[in-house]
Design a protein around this motif. Structure first.
Motif, PDB file in Angstrom:
ATOM      1  N   UNK A  35       0.829  -1.216   0.000  1.00  0.00           N
ATOM      2  CA  UNK A  35       0.000   0.000   0.000  1.00  0.00           C
ATOM      3  C   UNK A  35       0.858   1.260   0.000  1.00  0.00           C
ATOM      4  N   UNK A  36       2.042   1.173   0.595  1.00  0.00           N
ATOM      5  CA  UNK A  36       2.930   2.338   0.647  1.00  0.00           C
ATOM      6  C   UNK A  36       3.473   2.718  -0.729  1.00  0.00           C
ATOM      7  N   UNK A  37       3.365   1.815  -1.693  1.00  0.00           N
ATOM      8  CA  UNK A  37       3.898   2.078  -3.033  1.00  0.00           C
ATOM      9  C   UNK A  37       2.855   2.685  -3.975  1.00  0.00           C
ATOM     10  N   UNK A  38       1.616   2.802  -3.529  1.00  0.00           N
ATOM     11  CA  UNK A  38       0.533   3.289  -4.383  1.00  0.00           C
ATOM     12  C   UNK A  38       0.880   4.652  -4.995  1.00  0.00           C
ATOM     13  N   UNK A  39       0.764   4.742  -6.333  1.00  0.00           N
ATOM     14  CA  UNK A  39       1.018   5.996  -7.031  1.00  0.00           C
ATOM     15  C   UNK A  39       2.438   6.165  -7.535  1.00  0.00           C
ATOM     16  N   UNK A  40       3.328   5.259  -7.146  1.00  0.00           N
ATOM     17  CA  UNK A  40       4.723   5.365  -7.561  1.00  0.00           C
ATOM     18  C   UNK A  40       4.856   5.009  -9.043  1.00  0.00           C
ATOM     19  N   UNK A  41       5.643   5.789  -9.775  1.00  0.00           N
ATOM     20  CA  UNK A  41       5.897   5.500 -11.177  1.00  0.00           C
ATOM     21  C   UNK A  41       7.284   4.888 -11.324  1.00  0.00           C
ATOM     22  N   UNK A  42       7.383   3.867 -12.178  1.00  0.00           N
ATOM     23  CA  UNK A  42       8.628   3.129 -12.352  1.00  0.00           C
ATOM     24  C   UNK A  42       9.114   3.243 -13.791  1.00  0.00           C
ATOM     25  N   UNK A  43      10.424   3.215 -13.945  1.00  0.00           N
ATOM     26  CA  UNK A  43      11.077   3.476 -15.227  1.00  0.00           C
ATOM     27  C   UNK A  43      12.136   2.412 -15.514  1.00  0.00           C
ATOM     28  N   UNK A  44      12.573   2.370 -16.768  1.00  0.00           N
ATOM     29  CA  UNK A  44      13.783   1.658 -17.158  1.00  0.00           C
ATOM     30  C   UNK A  44      14.606   2.601 -18.027  1.00  0.00           C
ATOM     31  N   UNK A  45      15.893   2.320 -18.143  1.00  0.00           N
ATOM     32  CA  UNK A  45      16.712   3.102 -19.050  1.00  0.00           C
ATOM     33  C   UNK A  45      16.347   2.757 -20.488  1.00  0.00           C
ATOM     34  N   UNK A  46      16.361   3.757 -21.340  1.00  0.00           N
ATOM     35  CA  UNK A  46      16.004   3.561 -22.740  1.00  0.00           C
ATOM     36  C   UNK A  46      16.992   2.626 -23.416  1.00  0.00           C
ATOM     37  N   UNK A  47      16.487   1.859 -24.358  1.00  0.00           N
ATOM     38  CA  UNK A  47      17.347   1.040 -25.180  1.00  0.00           C
ATOM     39  C   UNK A  47      18.176   1.927 -26.100  1.00  0.00           C
TER      40      UNK A  47
END
Length: 201
Positions: A90-102
């Motif tokens: 529940x503490x992670x709600x709203x978090x946006x996650x990314x990866x480095x571009x290829x």
């Protein structure tokens, strides 16, 4: 076709060699009691991005490793390493996650693009479109790419038939409605249902 590859980056950043960050997903509500979370994907490669042992990161560099994932309707249910109960998830709600571009050459081979590549492209009617419009007829221009909960949308500055006045419309950025993106020749082809966009019935 890769209609939903998304990116957030700072083109004036201090390190020109630093790869752009691709926004992959937004974490939603907790799922169950064992730490799983709902993810809303912004990527056209969810099977790859959410595969076990894949790593996603926050914008400030916090890394999340996927333990398991499964698709459920318009979202994914994912368990991350170290997130072991409902309170933690529940503490992670709203978090946006990314990866480095290829690397750019990989993106070219995958026929992929970034939202800023689409802005300014002509919007043309697709061949054999359901509205019976002439193939290739220019009906507007892409003015923005917007993120939705389940998918992205193209914002289109339309030119109406009657008086050539401009109006704005939105079309979900999915292959059924946007079957072709041609960056090199500067256009996207659309096949919308009647009434979705101003001036097209």
């Amino acid at each position: 076709m890769s209609p939903s590859r998304s990116t957030n980056h700072d083109p004036q950043g201090p390190d020109p060699q630093q790869r752009r960050l691709l926004r992959v997903c937004r974490i939603g509500r907790a799922q169950g009691l064992k730490g799983e979370v709902n993810l809303y994907a912004y990527t056209d490669e969810p099977e790859r991005r959410f595969a076990p042992d894949s790593q996603l990161q926050t914008k400030d560099g916090q890394v999340f490793t996927v333990v398991s994932s499964r698709r459920f309707k318009q979202r994914w249910i994912v368990l991350f390493k170290g997130v072991e109960d409902r309170n933690a998830s529940e503490a992670l709600n709203g978090l946006e996650l990314y990866v480095q571009a290829d690397p750019a050459e990989e993106l070219a081979q995958e026929d992929a693009w970034y939202p800023e590549d689409l802005i300014g492209l002509e919007v043309r009617m697709a061949p054999g479109n359901s509205l019976g419009e002439p193939s290739g007829r220019v009906v507007g221009q892409v003015s923005d790419v917007l993120d939705g909960v389940a998918q992205q949308q193209l914002q289109i500055r339309m030119t109406t038939k009657e008086d050539d006045e401009e109006a704005e419309g939105l079309i979900p950025f999915v292959e059924a409605l946007v079957p072709q993106v041609d960056i090199e020749n500067g256009y996207v082809a659309i096949d919308p249902p009647g009434g979705l966009l101003p001036g097209l019935v």
